[in-house]
Write a protein that holds these residues in place. Structure first.
Motif, PDB file in Angstrom:
ATOM      1  N   ALA A  32      -2.836   2.046  -4.296  1.00  8.30           N
ATOM      2  CA  ALA A  32      -2.677   3.487  -3.891  1.00  8.30           C
ATOM      3  C   ALA A  32      -3.409   3.477  -2.740  1.00  8.30           C
ATOM      4  CB  ALA A  32      -3.044   4.284  -5.085  1.00  8.30           C
ATOM      5  N   PRO A  87      -4.930   7.451  -0.376  1.00  7.16           N
ATOM      6  CA  PRO A  87      -5.406   8.607  -0.776  1.00  7.16           C
ATOM      7  C   PRO A  87      -4.297   9.482  -0.828  1.00  7.16           C
ATOM      8  CG  PRO A  87      -6.831   7.542   1.072  1.00  7.16           C
ATOM      9  CD  PRO A  87      -5.779   6.767   0.497  1.00  7.16           C
ATOM     10  N   ARG A  88      -4.777  10.922  -0.864  1.00  8.96           N
ATOM     11  CA  ARG A  88      -3.649  11.851  -1.073  1.00  8.96           C
ATOM     12  C   ARG A  88      -3.130  12.496   0.412  1.00  8.96           C
ATOM     13  NH1 ARG A  88      -6.013  14.375  -4.526  1.00  8.96           N
ATOM     14  NH2 ARG A  88      -6.885  16.140  -3.235  1.00  8.96           N
ATOM     15  N   ALA A 130       2.238  14.909  -8.802  1.00 10.87           N
ATOM     16  CA  ALA A 130       3.508  14.287  -9.105  1.00 10.87           C
ATOM     17  C   ALA A 130       4.097  14.000  -7.609  1.00 10.87           C
ATOM     18  CB  ALA A 130       4.662  15.203  -9.606  1.00 10.87           C
ATOM     19  N   ASN A 147       1.640   5.361  -0.655  1.00 15.74           N
ATOM     20  CA  ASN A 147       1.153   6.612  -0.686  1.00 15.74           C
ATOM     21  C   ASN A 147       1.492   7.220  -2.066  1.00 15.74           C
ATOM     22  OD1 ASN A 147       3.824   6.818  -0.025  1.00 15.74           O
ATOM     23  ND2 ASN A 147       3.749   8.884   0.179  1.00 15.74           N
ATOM     24  N   PRO A 148       0.861   8.237  -2.430  1.00 16.53           N
ATOM     25  CA  PRO A 148       0.760   8.514  -3.865  1.00 16.53           C
ATOM     26  C   PRO A 148       2.204   9.536  -3.999  1.00 16.53           C
ATOM     27  CG  PRO A 148      -1.137   9.867  -3.074  1.00 16.53           C
ATOM     28  CD  PRO A 148      -0.358   9.054  -1.799  1.00 16.53           C
ATOM     29  N   ASP A 149       2.763   8.873  -5.117  1.00 17.11           N
ATOM     30  CA  ASP A 149       4.183   9.609  -5.478  1.00 17.11           C
ATOM     31  C   ASP A 149       4.216   9.860  -7.185  1.00 17.11           C
ATOM     32  OD1 ASP A 149       4.802   7.123  -6.483  1.00 17.11           O
ATOM     33  OD2 ASP A 149       6.227   6.791  -5.055  1.00 17.11           O
ATOM     34  N   TYR A 158       0.839  -1.090   0.125  1.00 13.23           N
ATOM     35  CA  TYR A 158       0.031  -0.140  -0.096  1.00 13.23           C
ATOM     36  C   TYR A 158       0.751   1.343   0.062  1.00 13.23           C
ATOM     37  CZ  TYR A 158      -4.163  -2.520   0.525  1.00 13.23           C
ATOM     38  OH  TYR A 158      -5.218  -3.602   0.154  1.00 13.23           O
ATOM     39  N   PHE A 214      -8.431  10.337  -4.926  1.00 13.91           N
ATOM     40  CA  PHE A 214      -7.297   9.659  -4.736  1.00 13.91           C
ATOM     41  C   PHE A 214      -6.359   9.992  -5.682  1.00 13.91           C
ATOM     42  CE2 PHE A 214      -8.068   5.979  -1.731  1.00 13.91           C
ATOM     43  CZ  PHE A 214      -9.467   6.369  -1.404  1.00 13.91           C
TER      44      PHE A 214
END
Lengths: 447, 317, 281
Positions: free
Chosen positions: A82, A84-85, C238, A55-57, A53, C234
Motif C-alpha cells: 500500500a 499513502p492516501r 473506500a 494507491n488506496p482503494d 505498489y 496510510f
C-alpha cells in the motif's frame, strides 16, 4: 539540470549505473531484516512474486492482482503493497525507494502528474512498442497523453478519473437551470446564492486545489505551464493571462458571494462530499466515488433514499457561456519499475490488469472509471453507474495537469499562492504564483 | 573514543592521559580504563547518531543536490543558506515556531506549577489518582493526541462546535485559531512532564524555611514568591530549557492537523518539506543545520544568560 | 502535618483531583468514543456514538486495514523493545561507571547526553535518510533502532545514573565480609536494589521510542519497518479520497492501550524515575 540531460530519452538511470558507497555490512543488515520482502523474489524454488505498489482503494487492486496471478497459470504471483492516501505522499514514498535503485518495486500505480518526473529520472522501464500499441487500443485520448512523456508511452493506462458537477435536482429545477447544456460557474454561483447554499469545491492546500485551478485555467483556454518541457529555469507560466485571471475571479466570486460554505480553506474531496450529503451545498465538483459512497450510506441507513434520488450530475462547469469545459483528469497508470528483475512478467501482468473486463470490474466495484472506452459499455457498469455516459464524455474533454518533471514544485507553488481561497485576487494571485513557481524552479525559493 | 566534533568544549581532555603529574596508582588507572570501557559504547553511539549526521548535513548543505537528479549535483558554497535567509517563508516559519514555543512554555509553566503544587500537597488518598491521570497525556503518542484534538475541533467530525454552539466555525481556517489548537494539544500533552520536573524542585524546598516564613506571618502568596520559587529556581530553569527546546522542534502536531495550511508551518516542518517532499537534499540540509543552530542558540542563551547549571541540577557535582 | 483536615478541605481535594483526571482523560475519552462510532455517525459532531459498534476495530484487525495495521504494530513493538533494551543495557554500564567510578570525562559524557537530548530530530533525519539509502539501512529495523537510540540513550543515562547514585554500594562489601562470593553479593544485594531503577528507565525509554513520528515517516516505506504512528497516515477509506477516521481512531486507541497499562501499573515508579533523573539536588 542542464538542457542537454533533459532531451535524452530519460532512461539513463536504468540498470545499475550508480555504484554508490556500499558497505559490506549493508548486505548483512538488509539480508537479516528485509528477508521477508526479499525471499519472495529470490526464491529459486517457487515462481517469482511481483510486488505491486498500489494507491488506496476498496480492495479492487488486490483482487485484480489475485486474478492476474491466477491467469498466469502459476508462472508468477503478485503481491500488493500500500501507498499513502494523498498523491504527493505516494510520490514521496516511491521516489525515496526508486532513488535507491530498489529492485523490489515491480509494478507501480502512478498518478499521471508524476509520470514525467519518474520517466526523466529513469525510474520507469521502457514499454516495448508492440505492448504500447496493445495497451493504448481504444483508450481515451487524455489517458494516453497522461501516460506518455516526450511523445513516448512510458506507463500503461489503467483507470481514468474525472470530476463531474453534482447537483441537487430539486434545487436546479426550482431555479430553472437547464442542466442539459453546459452550465457556467457564474450560473451555479447565482443559484447557490439565491438559495443561501454553497458550492462543494475543494479549497484545501493540497493536490485537490491544483486540480481545481488547472481545470478552470484550461477551461478558460489557458495553460498553467506554456512550455512544460523546457528546462526548469526557462519555464514560462500561463497564469498572468485572461485565463488565469478568470480562474482567480471564480474563486474570488465564490468567496465574495458567500457561497464558499464553511471551512473552504480546509475542504478536501471527502469534506466536500460530506457537505453535499448533509445538504450544506447545492452543487459540488467531485470524482465519481461520491456515488458508491452515497449508495452505501443509504444502505446503512445514514442517508435517506430521497436525498440519493435528488443527486444529479452533469459535465464540469465551464468558464464562459456556451463553451465546453475541460474537466480534471485523474486516475492511475501502471509503471514498470526500472530495477525490476522480472520486467517481462510485469508487462504481462500490467496488460492483464488493464484488460477491458478487469477495468469494468474495477469501475463497478471500486468506482474508478476505466480508461478503455469499451469498458463503459459493460451492462453491469451502466447498472452501477448511471452516470457512466457522462463520465465517458467528461474524459474525452478532460485536460491533464501540467506535464513536467518538476510537477511537485509547480503544484506546490500553486497551492501555496492560491491558498487560502479567501485571499485569492485576480489582480495579484496569478502574479504571485508565477514569481513563486519560477523562483522555486530556479531553486531561489523555499516551498 | 574522544572526538573533537562535538560542540561542548572539553573533548580534548577526555583521552585518558598516560602520565599526568603525580603518577596514578594502578588502581586509579584501572578504574579509569574500566570507566571508559563501560561508558564508552553509550558515548560512542550518542556521538555517532548525532555528530556524524550533523556534519554530513553541513557538508550536503553546500551542494545544489536534488535526489531525482544526482548527475547535476554541484558545489555552491553557501547559496542554499542565502536562499533560505532571504526567503520570507523561513522567517514566517521561524516566527510561528518561536510563537508556539513562547506561548506553550509560558502556559505550561503556570499550569505545570499548579499541578505540581497539587501533587506535592495532595492528601494521600488522591495522590496516586492524580499521578496516574497526569502520566497519561505524558505517555500517549503525540500523533494520537494530535488526531484527538484535530477530530475534536475539525468541521466534519468535531464535537466542540456542537458543544459551544459555534455552528460551522472552522478552527483551522485561519492562522491564529489553528495555531491555538496546535498549542492546546501541545500544552495538554507536555504539561505533565513540566509539572513532574517542578514537583522534584518543590521537594527540594526546605520545609523549615516555609515554617519560619509562616511564623513571621507571611501570606501564602508571599511564601510562594519569597521562599518557594527562589529555592527551586534551578528546577524551573531546567524545566523551561527542556520544554523550550522541545517545543521549538514541534512537528508531529502540525503534520497531522494542518500540514502547514494557513501559514502554520514550523521550521522543522519546512525542513521536512524541502527534504522529503521536494527531495532537495542541499536546501533541506541547510535548513536542518539552521534549525540545529537555533536550538544551540536557545540552549546557550539559557545556560549562559540565565546561568542554568544543568550539571548541578542533574545531581552531578 | 496533614493530620486534622476539615471535611471541606477534603472535598476540595477530591474536586481538584477530579478536575485533573478530567483534564487528562478527556481527549482520550473522545478518541475512544470516536472509534466506536459507526461510519454514518462519524460526521454527526456528537461526543458520544449513537450506535456504538466494533466495526472500526474489525477494519484494523480483520478488515481492509489489517495488512497495514498488524505489520505496523509488530514493527513498533519489535523496534521499540529492541531500542529500549539496547539503550538500557548501554546506559546501565555508563551509569554504573558514572555513579561508582572515578574517571576523567564523566562530565563530558553527561554533557554529551544533554546535547544529544536537545538535538532536533529533523536535523538528523535528512543526512540519515541519505546515508541509510547508501548503505542499505533504509526501511529496515536497524535503520530505525539506531536513531531511536539517540532519543532513548540520554534519558536512560541520566535516570539510571540518578538511581545508581542512591544505591548503598557498601552493602556489597558487607555481604562479602559475611562470606558471600562477589557474584552472590552482586546478585543478592545489588540486583534487587538496582532492578527497579532499570525497570523504570526501560519504561520511560519505551514511551519515548513509541512516540516517535519523524523517523518513522522519513526512514521507512513499506510494512517491513513502518511503525504505527507513521502507518496512521496510510489508512484509507473506500477510495483514496475518503477520510479513514474510523480506522485511525481505532488504531490510535489500540496503540494507546499499552502505555495506559504501563502507567496504571507503574505510576509511582515512573514519577520517581522522571523526577529523579531530571532534577536532583
Amino acid at each position: 539540470m542542464g538542457p542537454g540531460a533533459r532531451t535524452s530519452r530519460g532512461h539513463r538511470g536504468a540498470g545499475t549505473s550508480r555504484p554508490r558507497r556500499r558497505a559490506p555490512i549493508t548486505f548483512l543488515a538488509v539480508g537479516a531484516i528485509s528477508a521477508g520482502l526479499l525471499t519472495a523474489c529470490g526464491g529459486e524454488s517457487g515462481p517469482p512474486t511481483l510486488t505491486w505498489y498500489t494507491n488506496p482503494d476498496d480492495g479492487g487492486q488486490a483482487e485484480l492482482a489475485r486474478r492476474c496471478a491466477e491467469d498466469s497459470g502459476g508462472r508468477y504471483r503478485i503481491e500488493t503493497a500500500a501507498l499513502p492516501r494523498d498523491a504527493s505522499s505516494q510520490r514521496e514514498q516511491l521516489v525515496r525507494r526508486l532513488a535507491a535503485n530498489d529492485s523490489s518495486i515491480d509494478l507501480i500505480s502512478l498518478d499521471p502528474p508524476f509520470i514525467p518526473e519518474f520517466a526523466e529520472a529513469g525510474f520507469l522501464a521502457e514499454i516495448p512498442e508492440d505492448v504500447a500499441a496493445k495497451v493504448t487500443e481504444g483508450v481515451v485520448e487524455g489517458a494516453v497523453a497522461g501516460a506518455s512523456w516526450n511523445g513516448e508511452l512510458v506507463t500503461v493506462p489503467f483507470w481514468a478519473n474525472t470530476q463531474l458537477l453534482w447537483y441537487k435536482k430539486s434545487v436546479v429545477e426550482q431555479a430553472g437551470l437547464d442542466m442539459s447544456r453546459p452550465v457556467t460557474w457564474d450560473q451555479i454561483i447565482q443559484v447557490a446564492k439565491q438559495n443561501g447554499s454553497a458550492l462543494g469545491v475543494q479549497g484545501i492546500r493540497a493536490e485537490a486545489l491544483t486540480v481545481w485551478v488547472n481545470a478552470m485555467v484550461t477551461s478558460a483556454g489557458g495553460q498553467i505551464l506554456e512550455n512544460p518541457e523546457a528546462p526548469p529555469e526557462d519555464v514560462r507560466l500561463g497564469l498572468e493571462t485572461p485565463a488565469g485571471q478568470a480562474a482567480a475571479k471564480v474563486i474570488q466570486d465564490i468567496v465574495d458571494q458567500g457561497v464558499a460554505g464553511a471551512g473552504l480553506s480546509n475542504r478536501d474531496e471527502d469534506a466536500s462530499a460530506t457537505l453535499f450529503e448533509n445538504g450544506g451545498a447545492d452543487f459540488m465538483v467531485n470524482w465519481p466515488f461520491v456515488w458508491p459512497r452515497a449508495n452505501g450510506k443509504v444502505e446503512d441507513g445514514s442517508m435517506d433514499q430521497a436525498t440519493l434520488d435528488d443527486y444529479g450530475w452533469a459535465l464540469y462547469p465551464s468558464m464562459t457561456e456556451g463553451e465546453q469545459s475541460r474537466p480534471p483528469l485523474g486516475g492511475i497508470n501502471l509503471g514498470v519499475g526500472a530495477f525490476s528483475k522480472h520486467k517481462d512478467f510485469v508487462l504481462e501482468a500490467a496488460q492483464c490488469i488493464t484488460s477491458t473486463e478487469n477495468q469494468a470490474y474495477y469501475f463497478r466495484t471500486n468506482g474508478n472509471p476505466p480508461s478503455k472506452e469499451a469498458a463503459f459499455d459493460d451492462p453491469e457498469v451502466r447498472e452501477a453507474f448511471p452516470q457512466a455516459p457522462v463520465i465517458r464524455e467528461s474524459l474525452q474533454n478532460a485536460a491533464p495537469r501540467p506535464q513536467t518533471p518538476y510537477y511537485n514544485e509547480v503544484s506546490g507553488g500553486l497551492q501555496r499562492t492560491w491558498s487560502p481561497p479567501e485571499s485569492v485576487d485576480p489582480n495579484s494571485t496569478p502574479e504571485k504564483a508565477t514569481s513563486l513557481i519560477q523562483g522555486v524552479l530556479r531553486k531561489e525559493k523555499l516551498l | 573514543m574522544s572526538t573533537t566534533t562535538m560542540p561542548p568544549t572539553k573533548a580534548p581532555k577526555t583521552e585518558p592521559k598516560s602520565a599526568p603529574k603525580g603518577a596514578l596508582s594502578d588502581r586509579a588507572r584501572s578504574e579509569r580504563r574500566l570507566g571508559w570501557m563501560l561508558a564508552g559504547p553509550a558515548f560512542a553511539i550518542m556521538l555517532l547518531v548525532t555528530a556524524y549526521p550533523i556534519v554530513q548535513a553541513f557538508y550536503e548543505s553546500l551542494f545544489d543536490y536534488r535526489l531525482t537528479d544526482p548527475d547535476n549535483r554541484s558545489f555552491t558554497w553557501f547559496s542554499n543558506y542565502a536562499v533560505i535567509l532571504t526567503d520570507s517563508i523561513w522567517w514566517q516559519a521561524l516566527g510561528v515556531t518561536v510563537g508556539i514555543t513562547v506561548v506553550t512554555v509560558a502556559v505550561e509553566l503556570v499550569l505545570g506549577f499548579a499541578l505540581a503544587m497539587v501533587m506535592h500537597k495532595a492528601i494521600t488518598s488522591v495522590r496516586p489518582v492524580v499521578r496516574t491521570a497526569i502520566l497519561i497525556p505524558y505517555a500517549i503518542i503525540t500523533v494520537v493526541s494530535a488526531f484527538a484534538w484535530w477530530y475534536g475541533f475539525n468541521l466534519t467530525s468535531g464535537f466542540v462546535n456542537t458543544w459551544l454552539g459555534l455552528g460551522d466555525y472552522d478552527w483551522f481556517g485561519d492562522t491564529l485559531p489553528a495555531l491555538a489548537i496546535i498549542c492546546l494539544s501541545e500544552i495538554w500533552k507536555t504539561t505533565p512532564f513540566i509539572s513532574l520536573l517542578l514537583l522534584a524542585g518543590l521537594a527540594q524546598v526546605p520545609e523549615v524555611l516555609q515554617e519560619a516564613a509562616k511564623v513571621d506571618g507571611a501570606t501564602w502568596l508571599q511564601r510562594l514568591w519569597k521562599v518557594t520559587i527562589p529555592n527551586m529556581k534551578a528546577a524551573i530553569m531546567v524545566a523551561l530549557l527542556f520544554r523550550a527546546l522541545d517545543a521549538f522542534r514541534i512537528f508531529d502536531n502540525i503534520f497531522i492537523m494542518t500540514r502547514g495550511n494557513n501559514n502554520t508551518e514550523s521550521v522543522s516542518f519546512l525542513a521536512y518539506r524541502q527534504t522529503i517532499s521536494r527531495l532537495e537534499i542541499g536546501l533541506g540540509s541547510a535548513l536542518s543545520v539552521l534549525v540545529f543552530l537555533c536550538v544551540v542558540l536557545i540552549a546557550v542563551v539559557f545556560i549562559k544568560g540565565f546561568k542554568v547549571d544543568l550539571a548541578s541540577a542533574r545531581g552531578e557535582k | 502535618m496533614m493530620g486534622a483536615m476539615s471535611t471541606r478541605e477534603r472535598v476540595l481535594w477530591y474536586l481538584g483531583a477530579l478536575a485533573i483526571v478530567l483534564y487528562a482523560l478527556f481527549p482520550v475519552a473522545w478518541i475512544i468514543s470516536l472509534s466506536f462510532k459507526s461510519q454514518g455517525d462519524l460526521t454527526d459532531r456528537n461526543f458520544l456514538p449513537r450506535n456504538p459498534s466494533w466495526g472500526n476495530y474489525e477494519t484494523i484487525f480483520s478488515g481492509s486495514a489489517r495488512d497495514l495495521f498488524l505489520p505496523a504494530l509488530r514493527n513498533s513493538l519489535g523496534i521499540c523493545l529492541i531500542a529500549t533494551f539496547v539503550s538500557v543495557v548501554l546506559a546501565m554500564f555508563a551509569a554504573y561507571a558514572i555513579a561508582r567510578l572515578d574517571f576523567p570525562g564523566k562530565r563530558l559524557i553527561l554533557s554529551t547526553a544533554l546535547v544529544v537530548a536537545i538535538f532536533p530530530a529533523i536535523s538528523i533525519v535528512t543526512p540519515l535518510f541519505n546515508l541509510w539509502r547508501g548503505i542499505g539501512l533504509y526501511d529496515t529495523w536497524p535503520g530505525l533502532i539506531i536513531p531511536y537510540l539517540s532519543l532513548t540513550l540520554p534519558i536512560s543515562i541520566w535516570t539510571l545514573a540518578a538511581f545508581f547514585r542512591e544505591i548503598p554500594w557498601e552493602m556489597e562489601q558487607a555481604a562479602q565480609v559475611d562470606g558471600a562470593t562477589s557474584w552472590q553479593a552482586f546478585r543478592k544485594v545489588i540486583v534487587p536494589l538496582a532492578a527497579p531503577g532499570v525497570f523504570t528507565t526501560a519504561i520511560i525509554s519505551f514511551f519515548i521510542a513509541w512516540n516517535d513520528f519523524i523517523y518513522g515517516i522519513s526512514l521507512t516505506s513499506t510494512e517491513a519497518s513502518r511503525p504505527v504512528p507513521a502507518a496512521l497516515a496510510f489508512f484509507t477509506g473506500a477510495s483514496q479520497f475518503e477520510e479513514p477516521t474510523g480506522a485511525i481512531t481505532a488504531a490510535a486507541v489500540v496503540v494507546t492501550i499499552p502505555v495506559v497499562v504501563l502507567v496504571l501499573l507503574f505510576q509511582r515508579r515512573i514519577v520517581a524515575g522522571l523526577t529523579n533523573g531530571a532534577v536532583k539536588g
